[in-house]
Write a protein that holds these residues in place. Structure first.
Motif, short mmCIF file in Angstrom:
data_model
loop_
_atom_site.label_atom_id
_atom_site.label_comp_id
_atom_site.label_asym_id
_atom_site.label_seq_id
_atom_site.Cartn_x
_atom_site.Cartn_y
_atom_site.Cartn_z
N UNK A 16 -4.57 1.19 -1.39
CA UNK A 16 -4.21 -0.20 -1.23
C UNK A 16 -3.32 -0.68 -2.37
N UNK A 17 -2.75 -1.88 -2.20
CA UNK A 17 -1.79 -2.38 -3.19
C UNK A 17 -2.40 -2.52 -4.57
N UNK A 18 -3.71 -2.83 -4.61
CA UNK A 18 -4.36 -3.03 -5.91
C UNK A 18 -5.15 -1.81 -6.38
N UNK A 19 -5.09 -0.73 -5.61
CA UNK A 19 -5.82 0.49 -5.98
C UNK A 19 -7.29 0.44 -5.67
N UNK A 44 -8.88 0.36 -2.74
CA UNK A 44 -9.32 1.11 -1.56
C UNK A 44 -8.46 2.33 -1.37
N UNK A 45 -9.08 3.41 -0.95
CA UNK A 45 -8.36 4.65 -0.69
C UNK A 45 -8.85 5.24 0.64
N UNK A 46 -8.04 6.14 1.16
CA UNK A 46 -8.36 6.80 2.42
C UNK A 46 -7.80 8.22 2.34
N UNK A 54 0.86 -1.17 0.00
CA UNK A 54 0.00 0.00 0.00
C UNK A 54 0.90 1.23 0.00
N UNK A 55 0.38 2.34 -0.47
CA UNK A 55 1.17 3.55 -0.57
C UNK A 55 0.44 4.71 0.09
N UNK A 56 1.20 5.64 0.60
CA UNK A 56 0.59 6.80 1.23
C UNK A 56 1.32 8.08 0.89
N UNK A 61 5.77 3.70 1.78
CA UNK A 61 5.21 2.36 1.59
C UNK A 61 4.67 1.81 2.91
N UNK A 62 3.70 0.93 2.79
CA UNK A 62 3.12 0.29 3.97
C UNK A 62 2.73 -1.14 3.65
N UNK A 63 2.86 -2.01 4.64
CA UNK A 63 2.37 -3.37 4.48
C UNK A 63 0.96 -3.53 5.02
N UNK A 64 0.44 -2.48 5.64
CA UNK A 64 -0.95 -2.50 6.09
C UNK A 64 -1.86 -2.26 4.90
N UNK A 65 -3.17 -2.57 5.05
CA UNK A 65 -4.09 -2.49 3.92
C UNK A 65 -4.20 -1.06 3.43
N UNK A 66 -4.73 -0.16 4.22
CA UNK A 66 -4.79 1.26 3.89
C UNK A 66 -4.56 2.02 5.19
N UNK A 67 -3.31 2.26 5.51
CA UNK A 67 -2.96 2.82 6.81
C UNK A 67 -3.03 4.35 6.80
#
Length: 123
Positions: A52-55, A57-59, A33-35, A98-104
């Motif tokens: 999220x990694x696949x695009x 989900x967003x926050x 996931x990216x932030x 970068x993050x390994x969480x879903x949408x941190x």
């Protein structure tokens, strides 16, 4: 370790737009996931948006909802932040991470960080 390089910052008038890019090295980009975060001198780093990694989900931070859009292109190892209707209070150095969480949202959930790109919005 993923290396991140931000670009696209600059000086823009209030009401204008900018698109930030964050290019990642390595073949594991699509697994993260990216932030986007931002920081002004003397203040803590502030969450802006995550994807999220696949695009799928967003926050977003409340302060940018409806004005900013995060997206990614895994084929290009790049994440974007489209910023519209910019305000002087959006002035900051913007970082991707970068993050390994879903949408941190917490900066402690993010591992690798770029060097940042300056965004300045004049009134």
């Amino acid at each position: 370790q993923v290396r991140l390089v931000e670009s696209g910052g600059g000086l823009v008038q209030a009401g204008g737009s900018l698109r930030l890019s964050c290019a990642a090295s390595g073949r594991t980009f699509s697994s993260y996931s990216m932030g986007w975060f931002r920081q002004v001198p003397g203040k803590e780093r502030e969450f802006v948006a995550a994807i999220s990694w696949n695009g799928g989900s967003t926050n977003y931070a409340e302060s940018v909802k409806g004005r900013f859009t995060i997206s990614r292109d895994n084929a290009k190892n790049t994440v974007y932040l489209q910023m519209n209707t910019l305000k002087p209070e959006d002035t900051a150095v913007y970082y991707c991470a970068t993050s390994t969480a879903w949408v941190a949202k917490a900066s402690t959930d993010f591992g690798s960080w770029g060097q940042g790109t300056q965004v300045t919005v004049s009134s």
